[in-house]
Design an enzyme around this catalytic site. Structure first.
Site: not given
Ligand code: SAH
Length: 422
Positions: A37, A46, A120, A244, A281, A377
């Protein structure tokens, strides 16, 4: 370490797993050594350009080993069969060259200079095609691009999100004002060029900010959201809610998370009603909803309001009655649950890159679920949090890295912990 499903091994050698765009073709060594790229350096996205995919997986494996081997032996990383064009969310910033030519691309790493992008290797190809069409349309519609320095001009960004399983496509036009001249003709022309688009949204971002999206969304065409499917469930995705970016790997990730939690099939041995599960989360509720198939009761908690609205709709539309969602800080929620004598058997936690915080972790320890499945992550913050949990009564049972972001240095990792016997 517990023995784990051997069928998770060497998945990246397997053929596509039913997802439409996991190509069923055999990779030559040329493919694995990636067509180069020519903007990789400027873009900075990347970092592993110029390396074979095997080499990349090797580096990630080493990194995970370095950070997480104090807790146990990591399993072999699960890579992709076809590690290209996996991103279902494509963003382009719009601007002009000195000679007036309209360009679309990305900001050069750590600057606000736009690097034009024609193609990309990791972004969805259809989405890129739509962005190129929009760039051409700006010329014919004589729409001015936004100038970051002066604050003049209209057109700032385009965001395209695509449901790989459903084929639904969302186009978000991010403008500095709610008024798009010849709006109807513009949308008509866009749909004529790409009848596959499901919805077009005008997002108003009138602030001097590096955030792509502003707060206001105006639906110009379609429903204002798209749907995608994961693990047999359907999910609604709004312009700003977290989903995701690599759905092929996400299914693998969630399947492993379920097997770590013992929720890959119904198991009523210890608890007639099935286990009580927390999805912390939770974003739009994906993990909790998948878990709800084999759980007694699921509670999801998430900070983002739009994501929680989507999560509730997702629960209703997938006819899951044993799940509830709460909007708020996950640490605060866990604390109040622990203080009020709440109970959970399994906690999934999937925090952002910064990891969790002590408020969450100390309440988790108080709540004392039998199993914790920690999806991360960022293995650095994950290692930090695991250290806390190990000190406070938990032991690591399994560590499974999954490559969600080929060609970049990022790596996802799932860890299973259980409460130590006292
Ligand atoms: N489990 C989901 C999202 C993971 S990403 C999946 O697999 O799709 C992390 C997430 O944490 C995001 O949606 C973000 O908005 C949320 N987040 C960030 N800080 C937070 C907090 N203090 N309390 C609750 N959620 C939070």
């Amino acid at each position: 370490m517990e023995k784990k499903n051997s069928d998770n091994k060497n998945k990246y050698r397997e053929k596509g797993e039913g997802q439409k765009n996991e190509r069923k073709h055999v990779l030559s060594s040329d493919d694995r050594n990636c067509k180069s790229c020519n903007i990789a350096k400027k873009c900075g996205g990347c970092r592993y350009q110029g390396m074979s995919y095997e080499e990349q997986l090797g580096i990630k494996q080493k990194e995970i080993k370095k950070l997480l081997s104090p807790f146990g032996d990591p399993e072999k990383i699960i890579g992709m069969y076809y590690p290209y064009h996996y991103r279902n969310k494509v963003h382009a910033v719009f601007g002009r060259k000195k000679n007036g030519e309209i360009i679309s691309g990305i900001y050069e790493a750590n600057t606000h200079r736009i690097v034009p992008v024609e193609e990309c290797l990791i972004e969805d190809e259809k989405s890129q095609e739509i962005i190129r069409s929009i760039r051409d349309m700006l010329r014919s519609f004589k729409i001015k691009t936004y100038d970051e320095d002066t604050g003049y001009g209209l057109f700032r960004h385009v965001l395209v999100r695509r449901g790989f399983k459903t084929g639904e496509i969302m186009v978000v036009l991010v403008l500095s004002s709610p008024i798009l001249p010849s709006k109807n003709n513009f949308v008509k022309a866009l749909l004529k060029a790409h009848p596959e688009i499901s919805t077009v949204i005008l997002n108003v971002n009138d602030k001097k900010t590096s955030m792509v999206l502003g707060d206001r969304n105006i639906v110009l065409y379609g429903k204002g959201f798209i749907r995608d499917e994961l693990c047999g469930l359907s999910f609604r995705i709004s312009p700003d809610s977290f989903y995701q970016v690599n759905p092929m790997q996400t299914e693998k990730l969630y399947n492993i998370a379920m097997s770590f939690a013992g929720l890959d099939s119904k198991n009523d041995k210890n608890n007639e009603k099935g286990p009580v599960v927390i999805d912390a989360y939770c974003g739009i509720g994906t993990i909790g909803l998948v878990a709800s198939k084999n759980a007694g009761e699921v509670i999801g908690v998430e900070l983002n309001k739009d994501a929680i609205r989507d999560a509730k709709i997702n629960a209703r539309e997938n006819k899951r009655e044993n799940i509830r969602f709460y909007q708020g800080d996950a640490g605060e929620f866990m604390e109040s649950m622990a203080e009020n004598g709440g109970h959970a058997d399994i906690v999934f936690m999937d925090p952002p890159r910064a990891g969790s915080d002590e408020r969450f972790l100390s309440s988790l320890v108080k709540l004392a679920p039998e199993t914790v499945v920690y999806i991360s992550c960022n293995p650095e913050t994950q290692a930090r949090d695991l250290k806390y949990l190990r000190k406070n009564g938990y032991e690591v049972k399994n560590i499974q890295p999954v490559d969600m972001f080929p060609w970049t240095e990022h790596c996802e990792c799932i860890v299973k912990l259980t409460k130590k016997a006292v």
